[in-house]
Design a protein around this motif. Structure first.
Motif, PDB file in Angstrom:
ATOM      1  N   ILE A  92       0.869  -1.174   0.000  1.00 63.81           N
ATOM      2  CA  ILE A  92       0.000   0.000   0.000  1.00 63.81           C
ATOM      3  C   ILE A  92       0.907   1.226   0.000  1.00 63.81           C
ATOM      4  O   ILE A  92       1.713   1.411   0.923  1.00 63.81           O
ATOM      5  CB  ILE A  92      -0.930   0.011   1.225  1.00 63.81           C
ATOM      6  CG1 ILE A  92      -1.795  -1.248   1.235  1.00 63.81           C
ATOM      7  CG2 ILE A  92      -1.796   1.257   1.237  1.00 63.81           C
ATOM      8  CD1 ILE A  92      -2.589  -1.425   2.506  1.00 63.81           C
ATOM      9  N   ALA A  93       0.785   2.042  -1.010  1.00 63.85           N
ATOM     10  CA  ALA A  93       1.661   3.212  -1.161  1.00 63.85           C
ATOM     11  C   ALA A  93       1.361   4.269  -0.098  1.00 63.85           C
ATOM     12  O   ALA A  93       0.300   4.255   0.535  1.00 63.85           O
ATOM     13  CB  ALA A  93       1.491   3.798  -2.558  1.00 63.85           C
ATOM     14  N   PRO A  94       2.273   5.197   0.133  1.00 64.68           N
ATOM     15  CA  PRO A  94       2.034   6.277   1.098  1.00 64.68           C
ATOM     16  C   PRO A  94       0.749   7.041   0.791  1.00 64.68           C
ATOM     17  O   PRO A  94       0.407   7.272  -0.377  1.00 64.68           O
ATOM     18  CB  PRO A  94       3.265   7.176   0.927  1.00 64.68           C
ATOM     19  CG  PRO A  94       4.332   6.269   0.407  1.00 64.68           C
ATOM     20  CD  PRO A  94       3.624   5.284  -0.464  1.00 64.68           C
ATOM     21  N   HIS A  95       0.039   7.416   1.858  1.00 62.52           N
ATOM     22  CA  HIS A  95      -1.163   8.253   1.810  1.00 62.52           C
ATOM     23  C   HIS A  95      -2.387   7.563   1.198  1.00 62.52           C
ATOM     24  O   HIS A  95      -3.399   8.223   0.975  1.00 62.52           O
ATOM     25  CB  HIS A  95      -0.883   9.561   1.061  1.00 62.52           C
ATOM     26  CG  HIS A  95       0.318  10.299   1.568  1.00 62.52           C
ATOM     27  ND1 HIS A  95       0.358  10.841   2.847  1.00 62.52           N
ATOM     28  CD2 HIS A  95       1.525  10.539   1.001  1.00 62.52           C
ATOM     29  CE1 HIS A  95       1.540  11.411   3.025  1.00 62.52           C
ATOM     30  NE2 HIS A  95       2.267  11.246   1.929  1.00 62.52           N
ATOM     31  N   VAL A  96      -2.325   6.258   0.936  1.00 63.69           N
ATOM     32  CA  VAL A  96      -3.492   5.525   0.439  1.00 63.69           C
ATOM     33  C   VAL A  96      -4.326   5.063   1.636  1.00 63.69           C
ATOM     34  O   VAL A  96      -3.823   4.355   2.517  1.00 63.69           O
ATOM     35  CB  VAL A  96      -3.078   4.309  -0.414  1.00 63.69           C
ATOM     36  CG1 VAL A  96      -4.293   3.436  -0.738  1.00 63.69           C
ATOM     37  CG2 VAL A  96      -2.401   4.776  -1.702  1.00 63.69           C
ATOM     38  N   VAL A  97      -5.578   5.470   1.693  1.00 60.30           N
ATOM     39  CA  VAL A  97      -6.453   5.078   2.801  1.00 60.30           C
ATOM     40  C   VAL A  97      -6.814   3.607   2.655  1.00 60.30           C
ATOM     41  O   VAL A  97      -7.190   3.151   1.565  1.00 60.30           O
ATOM     42  CB  VAL A  97      -7.737   5.938   2.815  1.00 60.30           C
ATOM     43  CG1 VAL A  97      -8.686   5.477   3.918  1.00 60.30           C
ATOM     44  CG2 VAL A  97      -7.387   7.414   3.000  1.00 60.30           C
ATOM     45  N   HIS A  98      -6.697   2.852   3.751  1.00 60.00           N
ATOM     46  CA  HIS A  98      -6.969   1.420   3.712  1.00 60.00           C
ATOM     47  C   HIS A  98      -7.540   0.942   5.033  1.00 60.00           C
ATOM     48  O   HIS A  98      -7.420   1.610   6.063  1.00 60.00           O
ATOM     49  CB  HIS A  98      -5.693   0.646   3.373  1.00 60.00           C
ATOM     50  CG  HIS A  98      -4.567   0.902   4.335  1.00 60.00           C
ATOM     51  ND1 HIS A  98      -3.771   2.037   4.271  1.00 60.00           N
ATOM     52  CD2 HIS A  98      -4.099   0.180   5.384  1.00 60.00           C
ATOM     53  CE1 HIS A  98      -2.867   1.994   5.236  1.00 60.00           C
ATOM     54  NE2 HIS A  98      -3.050   0.876   5.934  1.00 60.00           N
ATOM     55  N   GLU A  99      -8.160  -0.214   5.003  1.00 65.72           N
ATOM     56  CA  GLU A  99      -8.747  -0.841   6.182  1.00 65.72           C
ATOM     57  C   GLU A  99      -8.411  -2.321   6.145  1.00 65.72           C
ATOM     58  O   GLU A  99      -8.403  -2.940   5.076  1.00 65.72           O
ATOM     59  CB  GLU A  99     -10.259  -0.638   6.190  1.00 65.72           C
ATOM     60  CG  GLU A  99     -10.973  -1.230   7.396  1.00 65.72           C
ATOM     61  CD  GLU A  99     -12.462  -0.929   7.403  1.00 65.72           C
ATOM     62  OE1 GLU A  99     -13.148  -1.373   8.334  1.00 65.72           O
ATOM     63  OE2 GLU A  99     -12.927  -0.245   6.468  1.00 65.72           O
TER      64      GLU A  99
ATOM     65  N   SER B  25      10.637   7.376   0.279  1.00 66.48           N
ATOM     66  CA  SER B  25      11.704   7.544  -0.712  1.00 66.48           C
ATOM     67  C   SER B  25      12.257   6.209  -1.210  1.00 66.48           C
ATOM     68  O   SER B  25      13.014   6.178  -2.182  1.00 66.48           O
ATOM     69  CB  SER B  25      12.855   8.363  -0.119  1.00 66.48           C
ATOM     70  OG  SER B  25      13.478   7.651   0.945  1.00 66.48           O
ATOM     71  N   ARG B  26      11.868   5.091  -0.559  1.00 61.60           N
ATOM     72  CA  ARG B  26      12.394   3.784  -0.927  1.00 61.60           C
ATOM     73  C   ARG B  26      11.308   2.864  -1.488  1.00 61.60           C
ATOM     74  O   ARG B  26      11.402   1.646  -1.386  1.00 61.60           O
ATOM     75  CB  ARG B  26      13.047   3.141   0.297  1.00 61.60           C
ATOM     76  CG  ARG B  26      14.207   3.917   0.907  1.00 61.60           C
ATOM     77  CD  ARG B  26      15.372   4.083  -0.070  1.00 61.60           C
ATOM     78  NE  ARG B  26      15.878   2.813  -0.519  1.00 61.60           N
ATOM     79  CZ  ARG B  26      16.792   2.097   0.160  1.00 61.60           C
ATOM     80  NH1 ARG B  26      17.293   2.565   1.307  1.00 61.60           N
ATOM     81  NH2 ARG B  26      17.212   0.957  -0.308  1.00 61.60           N
ATOM     82  N   ASP B  27      10.289   3.448  -2.071  1.00 61.81           N
ATOM     83  CA  ASP B  27       9.189   2.691  -2.681  1.00 61.81           C
ATOM     84  C   ASP B  27       9.742   1.625  -3.633  1.00 61.81           C
ATOM     85  O   ASP B  27      10.386   1.954  -4.634  1.00 61.81           O
ATOM     86  CB  ASP B  27       8.287   3.670  -3.446  1.00 61.81           C
ATOM     87  CG  ASP B  27       7.085   3.005  -4.109  1.00 61.81           C
ATOM     88  OD1 ASP B  27       7.055   1.768  -4.200  1.00 61.81           O
ATOM     89  OD2 ASP B  27       6.181   3.732  -4.539  1.00 61.81           O
ATOM     90  N   PRO B  28       9.512   0.325  -3.366  1.00 61.90           N
ATOM     91  CA  PRO B  28      10.085  -0.720  -4.226  1.00 61.90           C
ATOM     92  C   PRO B  28       9.305  -0.960  -5.515  1.00 61.90           C
ATOM     93  O   PRO B  28       9.755  -1.736  -6.361  1.00 61.90           O
ATOM     94  CB  PRO B  28      10.029  -1.966  -3.323  1.00 61.90           C
ATOM     95  CG  PRO B  28       8.879  -1.722  -2.416  1.00 61.90           C
ATOM     96  CD  PRO B  28       8.826  -0.233  -2.192  1.00 61.90           C
ATOM     97  N   PHE B  29       8.139  -0.296  -5.683  1.00 61.56           N
ATOM     98  CA  PHE B  29       7.290  -0.588  -6.836  1.00 61.56           C
ATOM     99  C   PHE B  29       7.000   0.639  -7.703  1.00 61.56           C
ATOM    100  O   PHE B  29       5.985   0.693  -8.394  1.00 61.56           O
ATOM    101  CB  PHE B  29       5.980  -1.234  -6.373  1.00 61.56           C
ATOM    102  CG  PHE B  29       6.199  -2.493  -5.593  1.00 61.56           C
ATOM    103  CD1 PHE B  29       6.801  -3.591  -6.169  1.00 61.56           C
ATOM    104  CD2 PHE B  29       5.820  -2.567  -4.252  1.00 61.56           C
ATOM    105  CE1 PHE B  29       7.020  -4.751  -5.448  1.00 61.56           C
ATOM    106  CE2 PHE B  29       6.028  -3.730  -3.525  1.00 61.56           C
ATOM    107  CZ  PHE B  29       6.634  -4.820  -4.120  1.00 61.56           C
ATOM    108  N   GLY B  30       7.857   1.625  -7.634  1.00 61.99           N
ATOM    109  CA  GLY B  30       7.783   2.746  -8.549  1.00 61.99           C
ATOM    110  C   GLY B  30       6.484   3.519  -8.543  1.00 61.99           C
ATOM    111  O   GLY B  30       5.987   3.922  -9.598  1.00 61.99           O
ATOM    112  N   GLY B  31       5.895   3.732  -7.370  1.00 61.29           N
ATOM    113  CA  GLY B  31       4.695   4.543  -7.275  1.00 61.29           C
ATOM    114  C   GLY B  31       3.399   3.786  -7.461  1.00 61.29           C
ATOM    115  O   GLY B  31       2.320   4.390  -7.420  1.00 61.29           O
ATOM    116  N   GLU B  32       3.445   2.482  -7.677  1.00 55.55           N
ATOM    117  CA  GLU B  32       2.207   1.698  -7.807  1.00 55.55           C
ATOM    118  C   GLU B  32       1.418   1.782  -6.503  1.00 55.55           C
ATOM    119  O   GLU B  32       1.968   1.610  -5.425  1.00 55.55           O
ATOM    120  CB  GLU B  32       2.562   0.246  -8.134  1.00 55.55           C
ATOM    121  CG  GLU B  32       1.369  -0.591  -8.546  1.00 55.55           C
ATOM    122  CD  GLU B  32       1.784  -1.942  -9.112  1.00 55.55           C
ATOM    123  OE1 GLU B  32       0.907  -2.793  -9.277  1.00 55.55           O
ATOM    124  OE2 GLU B  32       2.993  -2.126  -9.380  1.00 55.55           O
TER     125      GLU B  32
END
Length: 266
Positions: A72-79, A96-103
């Motif tokens: 789950i990427a930063p700032h994505v609301v989830h439950e 800054s270390r997202d392993p999936f290029g913004g997915e």
């Protein structure tokens, strides 16, 4: 009407930093509780090394067994809803270390190596030995970037009538009620519900129910349940009917799809 599940707040504790880009904050959770809708400034690999959970985000739902995890990427609301008692062990990963290029969201296969690296981080290496925790984090990031994706996604609606129907089927995927039956239950005409399925989810009622059943089925297979029992629990007339539907959707048999998973039984 679906039972009301207890809702818990998200875990507290320090997030990742530039100096330590991967951190972990685990806790044991019972079945049938939810961690309420929230988001983080960091990315999160939502993972539990035992039990199953359902994660909702981005108008979609994923059913996640121990052999899988959801990015789950930063700032994505989830439950997160626990379908079984489990130790929830989410990895917090610096933005800054997202392993999936913004997915935004991505289901990944948890390899044996990744599972052991997470376990090592969980057993207290973080506060006791910061240097070792950093190295474990770097190995985790490298392994995550190589992890295969398993796209088992169930889209979710916004319309309240459709939402009640969909939540009912996610909770009981073997339910055999027709769309007409559900229309009477939710107080809408069958034609209205059919139109809502097409408009909001881009598929028919039958196609959507099939996606739910396949998502549940994939998790049951990953846990080692024999295929005939999976078919029975999901409302299929036979094991061969379930296998045919699985092959039509994923282009391969359940056995081939889960060839790398532990405990697969046919």
């Amino acid at each position: 009407m679906q039972p009301v599940r207890p809702t818990l707040p998200p875990t507290q504790g320090p997030g990742p930093t530039d100096a330590r880009p991967v951190s972990l904050w685990a806790r044991d959770l019972p079945a049938d509780v939810s961690v309420g809708a929230h988001s983080h400034a960091w990315g999160q690999l939502t993972y539990a090394h035992n039990g199953m959970m359902r994660v909702s985000a981005q108008d979609s739902s994923w059913i996640v067994p121990p052999q899988r995890a959801l990015w789950i990427a930063p700032h994505v609301v989830h439950e997160v809803t626990m379908l079984e008692a489990a130790c929830l062990s989410p990895l917090r990963i610096h933005a800054s270390r997202d392993p999936f290029g913004g997915e935004r969201c991505r289901v990944v296969e948890v390899s044996s190596l990744l599972r052991e690296l997470i376990a090592a981080l969980e057993t207290g290496e973080q506060p006791r030995d910061p240097g070792r925790a950093f190295l474990l984090g770097e190995l985790i990031l490298d392994e995550l970037a190589r992890a295969p994706s398993r796209p088992i996604r169930v889209p979710l609606p916004r319309d309240k009538r459709l939402k009640g129907l969909c939540e009912g089927l996610i909770a009981a995927p073997g339910d055999t009620q027709t769309l007409a039956d559900w229309a009477r239950a939710v107080g809408a005409s069958e034609r209205t519900l059919a139109r809502l399925f097409d408009r909001e989810l881009g598929m028919s009622f039958g196609q959507w129910r099939q996606q739910v059943r396949l998502a549940h089925g994939a998790c049951l297979i990953a846990r080692g349940l024999p295929l005939w029992q999976v078919a029975q629990q999901l409302g299929y007339a036979s094991q061969s009917a379930f296998t045919a539907m699985f092959r039509k959707t994923f282009g391969t048999t359940p056995s081939a799809f889960f060839a790398g998973d532990r405990g697969l039984k046919n």
